[in-house]
Each structure stands twice: as C-alpha cells, then as structure tokens.
Design a protein around this motif. Sequence first.
Motif, PDB file in Angstrom:
ATOM      1  N   MET A 212       0.705  -1.103  -0.240  1.00 45.28           N
ATOM      2  CA  MET A 212       0.113  -0.311  -0.272  1.00 45.28           C
ATOM      3  C   MET A 212       0.996   1.359  -0.072  1.00 45.28           C
ATOM      4  SD  MET A 212      -3.141  -0.298   0.210  1.00 45.28           S
ATOM      5  CE  MET A 212      -4.354  -1.802  -0.316  1.00 45.28           C
ATOM      6  N   PRO A 213       0.042   2.519  -0.687  1.00 43.87           N
ATOM      7  CA  PRO A 213       1.469   3.847  -0.220  1.00 43.87           C
ATOM      8  C   PRO A 213       1.714   3.588   1.080  1.00 43.87           C
ATOM      9  CG  PRO A 213      -0.751   4.149  -1.586  1.00 43.87           C
ATOM     10  CD  PRO A 213      -0.809   2.878  -0.901  1.00 43.87           C
ATOM     11  N   ARG A 214       3.003   4.048   0.727  1.00 37.73           N
ATOM     12  CA  ARG A 214       3.572   4.414   2.604  1.00 37.73           C
ATOM     13  C   ARG A 214       3.898   5.844   2.693  1.00 37.73           C
ATOM     14  NH1 ARG A 214       9.211   2.752   4.685  1.00 37.73           N
ATOM     15  NH2 ARG A 214       9.124   2.529   2.455  1.00 37.73           N
ATOM     16  N   HIS A 215       3.617   6.725   3.909  1.00 36.33           N
ATOM     17  CA  HIS A 215       4.069   7.705   3.997  1.00 36.33           C
ATOM     18  C   HIS A 215       5.273   7.271   4.787  1.00 36.33           C
ATOM     19  CE1 HIS A 215       3.518  11.212   6.573  1.00 36.33           C
ATOM     20  NE2 HIS A 215       3.719  12.115   5.877  1.00 36.33           N
ATOM     21  N   LEU A 216       6.056   7.916   4.035  1.00 35.71           N
ATOM     22  CA  LEU A 216       7.845   7.540   5.245  1.00 35.71           C
ATOM     23  C   LEU A 216       8.030   8.282   5.698  1.00 35.71           C
ATOM     24  CD1 LEU A 216       8.507   6.048   2.033  1.00 35.71           C
ATOM     25  CD2 LEU A 216      10.677   6.167   2.770  1.00 35.71           C
ATOM     26  N   SER A 217       7.970   9.323   6.125  1.00 38.81           N
ATOM     27  CA  SER A 217       8.319  11.221   6.769  1.00 38.81           C
ATOM     28  C   SER A 217       7.222  11.118   7.882  1.00 38.81           C
ATOM     29  CB  SER A 217       8.675  12.431   6.196  1.00 38.81           C
ATOM     30  OG  SER A 217       7.381  12.643   5.137  1.00 38.81           O
ATOM     31  N   SER A 218       6.778  10.282   8.789  1.00 37.35           N
ATOM     32  CA  SER A 218       5.845  11.314   9.748  1.00 37.35           C
ATOM     33  C   SER A 218       6.113  10.645  10.896  1.00 37.35           C
ATOM     34  CB  SER A 218       4.458   9.238   9.375  1.00 37.35           C
ATOM     35  OG  SER A 218       5.800   7.972  10.234  1.00 37.35           O
ATOM     36  N   ALA A 219       7.693  11.062  11.229  1.00 35.83           N
ATOM     37  CA  ALA A 219       8.229  11.463  12.773  1.00 35.83           C
ATOM     38  C   ALA A 219       8.770  11.871  12.318  1.00 35.83           C
ATOM     39  CB  ALA A 219       8.881   9.859  13.272  1.00 35.83           C
ATOM     40  N   VAL A 220       9.450  13.377  12.375  1.00 31.07           N
ATOM     41  CA  VAL A 220       9.792  14.605  11.714  1.00 31.07           C
ATOM     42  C   VAL A 220      10.662  15.196  12.271  1.00 31.07           C
ATOM     43  CG1 VAL A 220      10.568  16.834  10.001  1.00 31.07           C
ATOM     44  CG2 VAL A 220       8.991  14.821   9.183  1.00 31.07           C
ATOM     45  N   ASP A 221      11.369  16.062  12.662  1.00 37.86           N
ATOM     46  CA  ASP A 221      12.177  16.232  14.114  1.00 37.86           C
ATOM     47  C   ASP A 221      11.102  17.312  14.223  1.00 37.86           C
ATOM     48  OD1 ASP A 221      12.986  18.204  11.588  1.00 37.86           O
ATOM     49  OD2 ASP A 221      14.760  18.081  12.867  1.00 37.86           O
ATOM     50  N   THR A 222      10.341  18.915  13.057  1.00 39.08           N
ATOM     51  CA  THR A 222      10.074  20.209  13.357  1.00 39.08           C
ATOM     52  C   THR A 222       8.697  19.642  14.068  1.00 39.08           C
ATOM     53  OG1 THR A 222       9.566  19.577  11.121  1.00 39.08           O
ATOM     54  CG2 THR A 222      11.477  21.244  11.662  1.00 39.08           C
ATOM     55  N   PHE A 223       8.030  18.625  14.380  1.00 36.39           N
ATOM     56  CA  PHE A 223       6.899  17.678  14.666  1.00 36.39           C
ATOM     57  C   PHE A 223       6.799  17.374  16.010  1.00 36.39           C
ATOM     58  CE2 PHE A 223       4.905  18.318  10.582  1.00 36.39           C
ATOM     59  CZ  PHE A 223       4.251  19.850  10.171  1.00 36.39           C
ATOM     60  N   ASN A 224       7.928  17.307  16.363  1.00 34.46           N
ATOM     61  CA  ASN A 224       8.379  16.337  17.972  1.00 34.46           C
ATOM     62  C   ASN A 224       8.573  14.730  17.705  1.00 34.46           C
ATOM     63  OD1 ASN A 224       9.511  17.544  20.183  1.00 34.46           O
ATOM     64  ND2 ASN A 224       7.671  17.866  20.850  1.00 34.46           N
ATOM     65  N   TYR A 225       9.191  14.265  16.097  1.00 34.54           N
ATOM     66  CA  TYR A 225       8.987  13.519  15.682  1.00 34.54           C
ATOM     67  C   TYR A 225       7.265  12.634  15.975  1.00 34.54           C
ATOM     68  CZ  TYR A 225      14.067  13.348  15.891  1.00 34.54           C
ATOM     69  OH  TYR A 225      14.776  13.852  14.930  1.00 34.54           O
ATOM     70  N   GLN A 226       6.210  13.638  15.667  1.00 34.91           N
ATOM     71  CA  GLN A 226       4.978  12.994  16.044  1.00 34.91           C
ATOM     72  C   GLN A 226       4.321  13.248  14.480  1.00 34.91           C
ATOM     73  OE1 GLN A 226       2.962  14.467  19.788  1.00 34.91           O
ATOM     74  NE2 GLN A 226       4.816  12.600  21.001  1.00 34.91           N
ATOM     75  N   LEU A 227       3.468  12.895  14.817  1.00 38.84           N
ATOM     76  CA  LEU A 227       1.919  13.273  13.450  1.00 38.84           C
ATOM     77  C   LEU A 227       1.510  14.000  13.830  1.00 38.84           C
ATOM     78  CD1 LEU A 227       2.366  11.116  10.835  1.00 38.84           C
ATOM     79  CD2 LEU A 227       0.181  10.176  11.304  1.00 38.84           C
ATOM     80  N   PRO A 228       1.636  15.005  12.859  1.00 41.66           N
ATOM     81  CA  PRO A 228       0.162  16.194  13.389  1.00 41.66           C
ATOM     82  C   PRO A 228      -0.770  16.142  13.179  1.00 41.66           C
ATOM     83  CG  PRO A 228       1.523  17.524  11.585  1.00 41.66           C
ATOM     84  CD  PRO A 228       2.444  15.087  12.040  1.00 41.66           C
ATOM     85  N   TYR A 229      -1.278  15.073  12.016  1.00 44.77           N
ATOM     86  CA  TYR A 229      -2.965  14.833  11.885  1.00 44.77           C
ATOM     87  C   TYR A 229      -2.683  13.557  11.333  1.00 44.77           C
ATOM     88  CZ  TYR A 229      -2.459  17.712   7.637  1.00 44.77           C
ATOM     89  OH  TYR A 229      -1.957  17.984   6.518  1.00 44.77           O
ATOM     90  N   CYS A 230      -3.960  12.942  11.516  1.00 50.09           N
ATOM     91  CA  CYS A 230      -3.574  11.436  10.718  1.00 50.09           C
ATOM     92  C   CYS A 230      -3.603  11.605   8.858  1.00 50.09           C
ATOM     93  CB  CYS A 230      -5.100  10.400  11.249  1.00 50.09           C
ATOM     94  SG  CYS A 230      -4.583   9.236  10.736  1.00 50.09           S
ATOM     95  N   GLY A 231      -4.403  12.643   8.577  1.00 53.36           N
ATOM     96  CA  GLY A 231      -4.527  12.468   7.308  1.00 53.36           C
ATOM     97  C   GLY A 231      -3.538  13.255   6.241  1.00 53.36           C
ATOM     98  N   ILE A 232      -2.218  13.487   7.344  1.00 56.38           N
ATOM     99  CA  ILE A 232      -0.726  14.257   6.325  1.00 56.38           C
ATOM    100  C   ILE A 232      -0.250  13.446   5.868  1.00 56.38           C
ATOM    101  CG2 ILE A 232       0.253  13.674   8.941  1.00 56.38           C
ATOM    102  CD1 ILE A 232       1.447  16.400   8.324  1.00 56.38           C
ATOM    103  N   LEU A 233      -0.283  13.885   4.477  1.00 53.80           N
ATOM    104  CA  LEU A 233       1.115  12.555   3.138  1.00 53.80           C
ATOM    105  C   LEU A 233       1.780  13.713   2.177  1.00 53.80           C
ATOM    106  CD1 LEU A 233       0.894   9.932   2.401  1.00 53.80           C
ATOM    107  CD2 LEU A 233      -1.200  10.205   1.077  1.00 53.80           C
ATOM    108  N   GLY A 234       2.311  14.326   3.506  1.00 51.84           N
ATOM    109  CA  GLY A 234       3.606  15.260   3.075  1.00 51.84           C
ATOM    110  C   GLY A 234       4.598  14.623   2.892  1.00 51.84           C
ATOM    111  N   GLY A 235       5.504  15.451   2.482  1.00 52.62           N
ATOM    112  CA  GLY A 235       7.301  15.185   2.614  1.00 52.62           C
ATOM    113  C   GLY A 235       7.242  14.062   2.109  1.00 52.62           C
ATOM    114  N   VAL A 236       7.532  12.712   2.615  1.00 56.59           N
ATOM    115  CA  VAL A 236       7.954  11.537   1.613  1.00 56.59           C
ATOM    116  C   VAL A 236       7.879  10.395   1.275  1.00 56.59           C
ATOM    117  CG1 VAL A 236      10.305  10.111   1.227  1.00 56.59           C
ATOM    118  CG2 VAL A 236      10.315  11.931   2.307  1.00 56.59           C
ATOM    119  N   VAL A 237       6.615  10.474  -0.455  1.00 56.31           N
ATOM    120  CA  VAL A 237       5.523   8.912  -0.340  1.00 56.31           C
ATOM    121  C   VAL A 237       6.220   8.440  -0.677  1.00 56.31           C
ATOM    122  CG1 VAL A 237       3.345   9.081  -0.882  1.00 56.31           C
ATOM    123  CG2 VAL A 237       4.538  11.103   0.548  1.00 56.31           C
TER     124      VAL A 237
END
Length: 338
Positions: A212-237
Amino acid sequence: MTPSSKVLKTIKWIYSPCHRKKKILCVPALFFILTVTMFISLKIDLICPFSFLLFPEMSSSLVPRKSKHFDNICLHPYEKQLSNERIEVNLNVNDLELTAFTGQAENVAIGGAWSPTECWPKYHVNIIIPYRQRQEQLRVFLHYFHRYLPLQQIAYRIIVVEQSAEKEFNRGKLFNVGFVESEKRFPSDCYIFHDVDLIPQSLNNMYACTGMPRHLSSAVDTFNYQLPYCGILGGVVAMRSQHFREVNGYSNMFYGWGGEDDNLYFRVSQAGLNVIRFEPDVAKYKMLRHIKEVPNPARFQIMEMDQGIYSAEGLNNLNYTLLSYELKPLYTRIFVHV
Ligand code: NGS
C-alpha cells in the motif's frame, strides 16, 4: 501484606464498581479499563487511533520488483536486522565539497543512478524531487543520499524536477511531470515522491515500496517526531507506479504552498487504498532549515473543487513544456515550465 494478597486486593478494587450496590458504575468502569489496556497493548495513539491496524512488519510488507532472478539476490541489511548506526549529516556542503564527493561516490552513474554490482537488487526505485532555488539543500541532499541509499543495497535514480521562474511553485504538478518523464526514459515499479529538505535519520527506513502507499516521513523533528494529524501525506511518500496511476497522480491545480498533499490522501482513500506508516523510530527525519513559505489562500477552495473532479484532473490532463533534460553527475535534471 504479602505480594499475592496485594494483587488480590487490586483485582477486587478494579471490580468493585461491579458490586451489587454500585452496578450502575460497572459498565463504564470496565469499558474504561478495556480502552486503557487496548491503548497500551496495541500502541493506539490519540492522533491516528486506527494506525495500529496499518503498522506492518517492514520485511513482510515490502514489494520486490518482478524478475526471473533467483540467485545472488542482494541481502537487505535493514529488513531483518535493525541497525542503530547513524550517518552524520553535513549541513553546509559547499560546491567544492560536492565536486570532491562526486569523485568518491562509488559507482554512481551519470544521471545519479546507482545499483549494487556484486548482487542482484531486489528493489528498484525512482526518487522524484520537486525543486526551485534550494541549492544549499540540494547539495546536502545529494551528499547524504548517495551514501545512505547504497547501504540499503537497492537500485535507485535521483530525479530533480525543476520549475521555471514564471509561476508560483506547483509541487504536485512537478511530481506528475517527474513520473511521466521517468516512465518514458527509465520506468520503475516504485516511486518515492520526496521533498528536498527531508533527511532520513534511520537506516532502517527502507527506500522501497510496500503493498500500500507509504508515508515515509511520519516522524519529523520539527513536529517533535509526532504525526501532526492523521491524514497528513506530505514530505516523503512511496507508491507503486500502478497505484500512482490508479489515483490519477497529484492534482495539477495547487499553485503556491499547501493542500496538494492532503488532496493526495483524499485520492488514495477514494481509490480504496490505505496509507501505511512504519514505527516512528524508523520513520525519523530531520528537516533542513528554510524560510516558511506563504500559504496559498485559495487552497481550501481548490481542495473542495478537486474532490468532485479528481478522476479527470491529474496525470490524465497533465500539460507542460519540457525546457531541458540533463544527466548531471549526481542526478537527472528535468527543467520544466508548468
Ligand atoms: C497542512 C497543509 C499541508 C502541509 C502540512 C504540513 O496544514 O499541505 O500542513 O506542513 N494543508 C493545508 O494547508 C490545507 S509543514 O508544516 O510540514 O510545512 O503539508
């Protein structure tokens, strides 16, 4: 009090609301206990409550490329044996350093392609980067990735799609152009749509496609390594090419910052696909510093409009002018007017 009588007392206390006189409290108390236990044991997080259903085992979820090869297949060190190793990120690579590095980047073919020579790589991926005027970041990116990716023993090519100066930046459309142009020249079963400012911090984050499509960058330092919201699919896919076609690629309508990635999430869901993510410890990224772009004030209207027409708007109505195509020492450059 002995330890066993302590345990008995705790159990009694837990079930005390179920005592005859307090029956009314019984159901909510048990429901509460059950929910807490589920949250702990299934690692349910509050931002994305059902993500535990979509946390696959990395080694079993990656899709190898089709082939008749059965022997001498490359071993993929990070699929099974997780590593704690780190590659240091040089945040200020200058032109001279990059030129010197070009000579050392072993076996990187002109156009920024690399493949293991001793064995047959199970995964092949085209990495598409939308780009304009981020020279410092591109230098850091190339310097890092041509050391990081060979360690995963995958075959890859880095393709930078640069937009001409005239219009507002259109990230989604540049991804579509990168996909179409790559399919013409060096097709692949797997694509990674990648921002130039994101650097993976774990070697375990395999640059390959999952079922299935994968969201690779789901833990980014600028978001404190947390997902900001469930439907985010930016950065690296990462997406299999067949899925990218199925969702009709990205929308072409988002000029300026924001929205095109949320729209991709919508497209993926509409196609009946799920977005998967690996554990936060694997999906760690560092974001390179840059000035925050000004959000496009019309993005919410475009999102709403596109939801009605997405199947006729995307890869299948893409138009652009190819200004140049160049094989640079560390990447393939596609310069385009969109
Ligand atoms: C949302 C944007 C997305 C963006 C995300 C994270 O608000 O496009 O923030 O952005 N959606 C809309 O504006 C509708 S970030 O902080 O990483 O730059 O990807």
